[in-house]
Scaffold this active site. Sequence first.
Site, short mmCIF file in Angstrom:
data_model
loop_
_atom_site.label_atom_id
_atom_site.label_comp_id
_atom_site.label_asym_id
_atom_site.label_seq_id
_atom_site.Cartn_x
_atom_site.Cartn_y
_atom_site.Cartn_z
N CYS A 121 16.58 25.65 57.26
CA CYS A 121 16.60 24.20 57.29
C CYS A 121 15.22 23.71 56.86
O CYS A 121 14.35 24.51 56.50
CB CYS A 121 16.96 23.70 58.69
SG CYS A 121 17.52 21.98 58.67
N CYS A 123 13.80 20.68 58.62
CA CYS A 123 13.30 19.65 59.53
C CYS A 123 11.98 20.01 60.20
O CYS A 123 11.23 19.12 60.59
CB CYS A 123 14.37 19.32 60.57
SG CYS A 123 15.05 20.76 61.39
N CYS A 131 16.37 16.95 57.63
CA CYS A 131 16.80 18.29 57.22
C CYS A 131 16.97 18.42 55.70
O CYS A 131 17.84 19.17 55.24
CB CYS A 131 18.10 18.65 57.93
SG CYS A 131 17.97 18.64 59.73
N LYS A 196 28.48 21.33 63.19
CA LYS A 196 27.31 20.97 64.00
C LYS A 196 27.36 19.46 64.25
O LYS A 196 27.38 18.67 63.31
CB LYS A 196 26.04 21.34 63.26
CG LYS A 196 24.76 20.98 64.01
CD LYS A 196 23.53 21.50 63.27
CE LYS A 196 22.25 21.12 63.97
NZ LYS A 196 21.05 21.63 63.26
N ARG A 206 13.73 19.18 70.19
CA ARG A 206 12.75 18.33 69.50
C ARG A 206 11.39 18.51 70.17
O ARG A 206 10.36 18.52 69.50
CB ARG A 206 13.20 16.87 69.56
CG ARG A 206 14.63 16.65 69.08
CD ARG A 206 14.71 16.18 67.65
NE ARG A 206 16.06 16.33 67.11
CZ ARG A 206 16.97 15.36 67.06
NH1 ARG A 206 16.66 14.16 67.50
NH2 ARG A 206 18.17 15.60 66.55
N ARG A 217 20.35 11.91 62.90
CA ARG A 217 20.90 12.70 61.81
C ARG A 217 22.37 12.36 61.58
O ARG A 217 23.15 13.20 61.14
CB ARG A 217 20.74 14.19 62.13
CG ARG A 217 19.31 14.62 62.49
CD ARG A 217 19.18 16.15 62.49
NE ARG A 217 18.01 16.63 63.20
CZ ARG A 217 16.76 16.54 62.74
NH1 ARG A 217 16.51 15.98 61.58
NH2 ARG A 217 15.75 17.03 63.45
N GLU A 233 35.42 20.97 58.60
CA GLU A 233 34.05 21.39 58.23
C GLU A 233 33.94 22.92 58.20
O GLU A 233 33.39 23.49 57.26
CB GLU A 233 33.03 20.83 59.23
CG GLU A 233 32.55 19.43 58.92
CD GLU A 233 31.44 19.40 57.87
OE1 GLU A 233 31.13 20.46 57.30
OE2 GLU A 233 30.90 18.31 57.64
N LYS A 248 28.32 24.06 67.33
CA LYS A 248 27.09 23.70 68.01
C LYS A 248 27.14 22.22 68.36
O LYS A 248 27.44 21.43 67.49
CB LYS A 248 25.92 23.98 67.06
CG LYS A 248 24.58 23.65 67.64
CD LYS A 248 23.50 23.91 66.62
CE LYS A 248 22.18 23.46 67.19
NZ LYS A 248 21.09 23.71 66.32
N SER A 274 19.51 23.72 73.41
CA SER A 274 18.37 23.45 74.28
C SER A 274 18.74 22.59 75.49
O SER A 274 18.30 22.87 76.61
CB SER A 274 17.25 22.79 73.47
OG SER A 274 17.72 21.61 72.85
N TYR A 313 19.07 30.73 74.53
CA TYR A 313 17.71 30.95 75.04
C TYR A 313 17.76 31.81 76.29
O TYR A 313 16.72 32.29 76.76
CB TYR A 313 17.03 29.60 75.33
CG TYR A 313 17.05 28.71 74.10
CD1 TYR A 313 16.17 28.94 73.05
CD2 TYR A 313 17.98 27.67 73.97
CE1 TYR A 313 16.21 28.15 71.90
CE2 TYR A 313 18.02 26.88 72.83
CZ TYR A 313 17.14 27.13 71.80
OH TYR A 313 17.19 26.37 70.67
C1 PBG Z 1 17.56 21.55 62.99
C2 PBG Z 1 18.01 22.22 64.22
C3 PBG Z 1 18.22 21.65 65.47
C4 PBG Z 1 18.59 22.68 66.33
C5 PBG Z 1 18.59 23.86 65.58
N1 PBG Z 1 18.24 23.55 64.27
C6 PBG Z 1 18.00 20.30 65.98
C7 PBG Z 1 18.63 19.17 65.35
O1 PBG Z 1 19.54 19.28 64.53
O2 PBG Z 1 18.18 18.06 65.67
C8 PBG Z 1 18.91 22.51 67.78
C9 PBG Z 1 18.72 23.68 68.63
C10 PBG Z 1 18.81 23.38 70.07
O3 PBG Z 1 18.91 22.22 70.50
O4 PBG Z 1 18.76 24.34 70.83
N2 PBG Z 1 18.44 21.57 61.93
#
Ligand code: PBG
Length: 325
Positions: A121, A123, A131, A196, A206, A217, A233, A248, A274, A313
Site C-alpha cells: 500500500c 498510506c 492509499c 476491506k 492509525r 477512505r 469485491e 477485513k 487493531s 496481533y
Molecule cells: C492501510 C491499512 C490499514 C490497515 C492495514 N493496512 C488502515 C486503513 O486502511 O486505514 C489496518 C490494520 C489494522 O487496523 O489492524 N491500507
Amino acid sequence: MTTTPEFRFRRLRRSDVLRRLVRETQLSVDDLVYPIFVEEGIDQPVAVESMPGVFRYPESQLAEVVNTAWNKGVKAVILFGVSQEKNDDGSDTWNPRGLMARMIRVAKAAQPQMLVISDNCFCEYTDHGHCGVLCGDDVDNDKTLINLQQQAIVAAQAGVDMIAPSGMMDGMIAAIRQGLDETGYNHIPIMSYSTKFASAFYGPFRDAVDSNFKGNRNTYQMDIANGREALAESLQDELEGADILMVKPGLAYLDVIADIRAHSQRPLAVYHVSGEYAMVKAAAKAGVIDERAIVLETMIAFKRAGVDLILTYYALEIADWLSEG
Ligand code: PBG
C-alpha cells in the site's frame, strides 16, 4: 409426569475426549500471520499506546522479532513500514533501497524459512496518508495501479514470499499479477485484501503507524452496510487471479466470511484488526473478561465461519496458549 427429549445432544458432550472427537473446528499455530511494524529513524522500540504488547520496532531489531515469532512456531509475518521518506506518491515503496525492500531483505535473511508477506500500500509512505496518488482530493485509481505494479516487482526482487495489496484499488490484482508475471515472478502468490471495509475498527492502527491522516477512505474502501458488494469485491479479485482472498475487519463481518466461503474455492483470510485487539486488551486490563478464552473463542469463530488463515496481533500470545495445551 415425565417427558422424554426426542434426541439427546448431551450424549456426545459427556467427556473431554468425546467433545474433542466430534469437534468441527480446530485452531493451529499454522493458521497465524503476525503483523510487524518497522519504523525508520528510531533506535528503540516505541510502544503503541492503544495496543498493549504492540511496538514499532527499529530496523535493527526486525531480525530479532522475526526470530522470536519463528521460535514460537509462527511461520508467517506481514510487514508494515512507517516511513520517514514520505512524499506525494509514496515512491519510497518502489525504491530498491527503500524501507519496504529493506524490511523484506532483513526478514528473509533472519529466517529464510519464514513466509514473509509485504503489505502493499502507500498510506504509510505518502505525505497525505492516502492509499495512492491523489488527484484533487481523491485517489486516482489507474495511476495508483502503475505504482502498485512497480512496488510489487521491487518487493519480489527483494525476496518477498507473498504480496498483499491492501489499498482497495479496482483492478489491483490484475495489474500486480501482470507486473509479476512479466518480470519472472509468476510463482509469487497474491493475497488480496479483497473485501476491506471503511471501518472504525482501524482506529488504533492509525496510532500504530503514526499517521497524520485526517480524512477518510470512503471512496475506495467498502461501505460497511453492503453485503452483496462484499461478495462481488472478493469474487472479482478471484477472477483477476488472487491466490488468497481476505475479509477485513473480522468479528463484525462473520456473515461476509461465510458468504465468500460459500462462493469461492480459494483460501480465505481474515484480518483481526487493531480495534478488535485494543478492545480485548482494554477489557482484559479492566478485569472484566478472560482474555485468553475470549481470544481463542474469537479465532475459532473465524475458522467456523470459513477462514483458513488469520492475521492477528495476538499471534505470538496465541502460539504460547496453544503450546500450553
Ligand atoms: C492501510 C491499512 C490499514 C490497515 C492495514 N493496512 C488502515 C486503513 O486502511 O486505514 C489496518 C490494520 C489494522 O487496523 O489492524 N491500507
